[in-house]
Design a protein around this motif. Structure first.
Motif, PDB file in Angstrom:
ATOM      1  N   LEU A  13       0.824  -1.201   0.000  1.00  0.00           N
ATOM      2  CA  LEU A  13       0.000   0.000   0.000  1.00  0.00           C
ATOM      3  C   LEU A  13       0.859   1.252   0.000  1.00  0.00           C
ATOM      4  O   LEU A  13       0.565   2.217  -0.702  1.00  0.00           O
ATOM      5  CB  LEU A  13      -0.934   0.000   1.217  1.00  0.00           C
ATOM      6  N   VAL A  14       1.922   1.242   0.800  1.00  0.00           N
ATOM      7  CA  VAL A  14       2.818   2.396   0.854  1.00  0.00           C
ATOM      8  C   VAL A  14       3.482   2.620  -0.491  1.00  0.00           C
ATOM      9  O   VAL A  14       3.539   3.739  -1.003  1.00  0.00           O
ATOM     10  CB  VAL A  14       3.890   2.220   1.948  1.00  0.00           C
ATOM     11  N   ALA A 105       7.344   1.908  11.172  1.00  0.00           N
ATOM     12  CA  ALA A 105       6.975   3.282  11.511  1.00  0.00           C
ATOM     13  C   ALA A 105       7.080   4.190  10.290  1.00  0.00           C
ATOM     14  O   ALA A 105       6.245   5.091  10.099  1.00  0.00           O
ATOM     15  CB  ALA A 105       7.877   3.801  12.633  1.00  0.00           C
ATOM     16  N   ALA A 106       8.086   3.963   9.454  1.00  0.00           N
ATOM     17  CA  ALA A 106       8.256   4.770   8.242  1.00  0.00           C
ATOM     18  C   ALA A 106       7.093   4.569   7.282  1.00  0.00           C
ATOM     19  O   ALA A 106       6.668   5.508   6.597  1.00  0.00           O
ATOM     20  CB  ALA A 106       9.576   4.431   7.562  1.00  0.00           C
ATOM     21  N   GLU A 107       6.558   3.347   7.240  1.00  0.00           N
ATOM     22  CA  GLU A 107       5.401   3.096   6.384  1.00  0.00           C
ATOM     23  C   GLU A 107       4.213   3.948   6.825  1.00  0.00           C
ATOM     24  O   GLU A 107       3.475   4.484   5.996  1.00  0.00           O
ATOM     25  CB  GLU A 107       5.042   1.608   6.429  1.00  0.00           C
ATOM     26  N   ARG A 108       4.044   4.072   8.134  1.00  0.00           N
ATOM     27  CA  ARG A 108       2.948   4.890   8.646  1.00  0.00           C
ATOM     28  C   ARG A 108       3.241   6.381   8.488  1.00  0.00           C
ATOM     29  O   ARG A 108       2.328   7.204   8.407  1.00  0.00           O
ATOM     30  CB  ARG A 108       2.692   4.555  10.123  1.00  0.00           C
ATOM     31  N   ALA A 109       4.527   6.747   8.455  1.00  0.00           N
ATOM     32  CA  ALA A 109       4.905   8.150   8.345  1.00  0.00           C
ATOM     33  C   ALA A 109       4.823   8.669   6.915  1.00  0.00           C
ATOM     34  O   ALA A 109       4.715   9.880   6.701  1.00  0.00           O
ATOM     35  CB  ALA A 109       6.328   8.343   8.872  1.00  0.00           C
ATOM     36  N   THR A 110       4.867   7.779   5.941  1.00  0.00           N
ATOM     37  CA  THR A 110       4.902   8.200   4.537  1.00  0.00           C
ATOM     38  C   THR A 110       3.768   9.149   4.173  1.00  0.00           C
ATOM     39  O   THR A 110       4.017  10.232   3.630  1.00  0.00           O
ATOM     40  CB  THR A 110       4.889   6.974   3.606  1.00  0.00           C
ATOM     41  N   PRO A 111       2.500   8.799   4.437  1.00  0.00           N
ATOM     42  CA  PRO A 111       1.427   9.729   4.056  1.00  0.00           C
ATOM     43  C   PRO A 111       1.474  11.037   4.825  1.00  0.00           C
ATOM     44  O   PRO A 111       1.036  12.072   4.301  1.00  0.00           O
ATOM     45  CB  PRO A 111       0.145   8.938   4.367  1.00  0.00           C
ATOM     46  N   LEU A 148       5.947  14.346  12.474  1.00  0.00           N
ATOM     47  CA  LEU A 148       6.455  13.059  12.006  1.00  0.00           C
ATOM     48  C   LEU A 148       6.800  12.154  13.186  1.00  0.00           C
ATOM     49  O   LEU A 148       6.466  10.966  13.198  1.00  0.00           O
ATOM     50  CB  LEU A 148       7.685  13.284  11.134  1.00  0.00           C
ATOM     51  N   VAL A 149       7.455  12.716  14.200  1.00  0.00           N
ATOM     52  CA  VAL A 149       7.807  11.939  15.389  1.00  0.00           C
ATOM     53  C   VAL A 149       6.546  11.422  16.077  1.00  0.00           C
ATOM     54  O   VAL A 149       6.467  10.246  16.465  1.00  0.00           O
ATOM     55  CB  VAL A 149       8.652  12.784  16.363  1.00  0.00           C
ATOM     56  N   GLU A 150       5.545  12.281  16.216  1.00  0.00           N
ATOM     57  CA  GLU A 150       4.309  11.868  16.881  1.00  0.00           C
ATOM     58  C   GLU A 150       3.595  10.779  16.088  1.00  0.00           C
ATOM     59  O   GLU A 150       2.972   9.879  16.672  1.00  0.00           O
ATOM     60  CB  GLU A 150       3.383  13.077  17.060  1.00  0.00           C
ATOM     61  N   ALA A 151       3.673  10.834  14.759  1.00  0.00           N
ATOM     62  CA  ALA A 151       3.022   9.811  13.942  1.00  0.00           C
ATOM     63  C   ALA A 151       3.685   8.450  14.112  1.00  0.00           C
ATOM     64  O   ALA A 151       3.021   7.411  14.024  1.00  0.00           O
ATOM     65  CB  ALA A 151       3.049  10.236  12.472  1.00  0.00           C
ATOM     66  N   MET A 152       4.990   8.452  14.357  1.00  0.00           N
ATOM     67  CA  MET A 152       5.718   7.185  14.470  1.00  0.00           C
ATOM     68  C   MET A 152       5.760   6.641  15.887  1.00  0.00           C
ATOM     69  O   MET A 152       5.999   5.445  16.085  1.00  0.00           O
ATOM     70  CB  MET A 152       7.150   7.363  13.946  1.00  0.00           C
ATOM     71  N   PHE A 153       5.538   7.479  16.878  1.00  0.00           N
ATOM     72  CA  PHE A 153       5.683   7.054  18.273  1.00  0.00           C
ATOM     73  C   PHE A 153       4.819   5.851  18.638  1.00  0.00           C
ATOM     74  O   PHE A 153       5.314   4.910  19.286  1.00  0.00           O
ATOM     75  CB  PHE A 153       5.393   8.227  19.217  1.00  0.00           C
ATOM     76  N   PRO A 154       3.528   5.798  18.244  1.00  0.00           N
ATOM     77  CA  PRO A 154       2.726   4.616  18.611  1.00  0.00           C
ATOM     78  C   PRO A 154       3.298   3.314  18.055  1.00  0.00           C
ATOM     79  O   PRO A 154       3.231   2.275  18.716  1.00  0.00           O
ATOM     80  CB  PRO A 154       1.352   4.930  18.008  1.00  0.00           C
ATOM     81  N   GLU A 155       3.861   3.365  16.851  1.00  0.00           N
ATOM     82  CA  GLU A 155       4.452   2.155  16.266  1.00  0.00           C
ATOM     83  C   GLU A 155       5.648   1.690  17.078  1.00  0.00           C
ATOM     84  O   GLU A 155       5.835   0.495  17.316  1.00  0.00           O
ATOM     85  CB  GLU A 155       4.863   2.433  14.823  1.00  0.00           C
ATOM     86  N   GLY A 187      13.523   6.199  19.903  1.00  0.00           N
ATOM     87  CA  GLY A 187      13.483   5.547  18.601  1.00  0.00           C
ATOM     88  C   GLY A 187      12.745   6.382  17.567  1.00  0.00           C
ATOM     89  O   GLY A 187      13.204   6.518  16.424  1.00  0.00           O
ATOM     90  N   ALA A 188      11.597   6.953  17.953  1.00  0.00           N
ATOM     91  CA  ALA A 188      10.826   7.771  17.021  1.00  0.00           C
ATOM     92  C   ALA A 188      11.598   9.021  16.613  1.00  0.00           C
ATOM     93  O   ALA A 188      11.575   9.432  15.448  1.00  0.00           O
ATOM     94  CB  ALA A 188       9.489   8.153  17.648  1.00  0.00           C
ATOM     95  N   GLU A 189      12.293   9.619  17.582  1.00  0.00           N
ATOM     96  CA  GLU A 189      13.073  10.817  17.271  1.00  0.00           C
ATOM     97  C   GLU A 189      14.253  10.491  16.366  1.00  0.00           C
ATOM     98  O   GLU A 189      14.544  11.219  15.411  1.00  0.00           O
ATOM     99  CB  GLU A 189      13.557  11.475  18.569  1.00  0.00           C
ATOM    100  N   GLN A 190      14.927   9.373  16.646  1.00  0.00           N
ATOM    101  CA  GLN A 190      16.033   8.953  15.782  1.00  0.00           C
ATOM    102  C   GLN A 190      15.536   8.644  14.373  1.00  0.00           C
ATOM    103  O   GLN A 190      16.174   9.004  13.381  1.00  0.00           O
ATOM    104  CB  GLN A 190      16.729   7.718  16.355  1.00  0.00           C
ATOM    105  N   ALA A 191      14.399   7.963  14.292  1.00  0.00           N
ATOM    106  CA  ALA A 191      13.853   7.616  12.983  1.00  0.00           C
ATOM    107  C   ALA A 191      13.467   8.866  12.201  1.00  0.00           C
ATOM    108  O   ALA A 191      13.680   8.940  10.982  1.00  0.00           O
ATOM    109  CB  ALA A 191      12.646   6.698  13.148  1.00  0.00           C
ATOM    110  N   GLY A 192      12.916   9.855  12.904  1.00  0.00           N
ATOM    111  CA  GLY A 192      12.577  11.113  12.240  1.00  0.00           C
ATOM    112  C   GLY A 192      13.803  11.782  11.647  1.00  0.00           C
ATOM    113  O   GLY A 192      13.794  12.226  10.494  1.00  0.00           O
ATOM    114  N   GLN A 193      14.867  11.854  12.437  1.00  0.00           N
ATOM    115  CA  GLN A 193      16.112  12.437  11.942  1.00  0.00           C
ATOM    116  C   GLN A 193      16.640  11.643  10.748  1.00  0.00           C
ATOM    117  O   GLN A 193      17.120  12.218   9.753  1.00  0.00           O
ATOM    118  CB  GLN A 193      17.157  12.453  13.059  1.00  0.00           C
ATOM    119  N   ALA A 194      16.568  10.316  10.833  1.00  0.00           N
ATOM    120  CA  ALA A 194      17.066   9.464   9.752  1.00  0.00           C
ATOM    121  C   ALA A 194      16.269   9.672   8.473  1.00  0.00           C
ATOM    122  O   ALA A 194      16.836   9.700   7.370  1.00  0.00           O
ATOM    123  CB  ALA A 194      17.006   7.998  10.182  1.00  0.00           C
ATOM    124  N   ILE A 195      14.960   9.819   8.608  1.00  0.00           N
ATOM    125  CA  ILE A 195      14.117  10.034   7.429  1.00  0.00           C
ATOM    126  C   ILE A 195      14.504  11.332   6.726  1.00  0.00           C
ATOM    127  O   ILE A 195      14.636  11.375   5.489  1.00  0.00           O
ATOM    128  CB  ILE A 195      12.632  10.041   7.829  1.00  0.00           C
TER     129      ILE A 195
END
Length: 229
Positions: A13-14, A105-111, A148-155, A187-195
């Protein structure tokens, strides 16, 4: 995208969604007003984001790339669990679990990112297009980084409790001392920076060789032929 979708289904889907936003942007190769240049910035960011997420949402998309790999923070303390978490073998396994969660988490962050690009405010589009190699990405990060961080945090919160917990309990035999909410936030903050690093890398590549995109609008804008002087 539903919470119960399988990882493979979610990834399909992504990847399908990644094909749509750039096609929806109007062509602007011959539009010389500020509106056309602003759309050019969005076009640049959309293509950069599409390419970045296409990489990141593949298996190992974060861990296999030094630019985007997430690292496990030092747990501190002198207890047995803390000592185990500082060993290379355990840290490697937990780090891999952390990076696997980042893929989901990135899949959920894409949209979130793509929708934000379509509605973002570009106050000085010409300066951004004439700016440094990641000028547009830097603007995007300033405007939507927190969301973006808030969108990924639940995952991360749910993923770490299922993946990392199994590893930690196996090696330590206890859960004591693990702050999963803090680890999920990190993790969410690191992933946000990485994205954003990944998007910036793609933006730099497009700026360096706009003709490789085969997009007349981006070629015109990034070579300066469609910018108001």
């Amino acid at each position: 995208m539903t919470a119960c979708a399988s990882p493979a289904r979610r990834r399909l889907l992504v990847q399908s969604a990644l094909l749509l936003p750039l096609l929806a942007l109007p062509g602007c190769a011959t539009t010389l007003g500020s509106y056309g240049v602003e759309e050019g910035v969005r076009r640049l960011l959309t293509l950069s984001s599409q390419r970045a997420f296409a990489r990141l949402t593949e298996p190992g998309g974060f861990y296999d790339d030094q630019l985007t790999r997430l690292t496990l923070p030092d747990p501190g303390g002198n207890d047995v669990l803390g000592a185990l978490l500082r060993t290379n073998a355990v840290r490697s396994r937990v780090a891999m679990a952390l990076n696997d969660v980042a893929v989901d988490a990135a899949e959920r962050a894409t949209p979130v990112v793509l929708d934000s690009i379509r509605s973002m405010t570009v106050t000085d589009a010409i300066a951004i297009l004439r700016g440094g190699p990641t000028a547009a990405t830097d603007l995007l990060q300033r405007q939507v980084g927190g969301a973006l961080v808030e969108a990924m945090f639940p995952e991360f919160s749910s993923g770490l409790r299922s993946d990392a917990l199994e590893i930690l309990t196996a090696v330590a035999g206890a859960q004591t001392g693990i702050d999963y909410m803090a680890l999920a936030r990190t993790g969410a903050e690191q992933a946000g920076q990485a994205i954003f690093r990944a998007i910036g890398r793609e933006e730099s590549a497009i700026r360096a060789d706009p003709r490789s995109t085969r997009d007349p609008a981006l070629i015109a804008l990034l070579t300066g032929s469609a910018l108001v002087r």
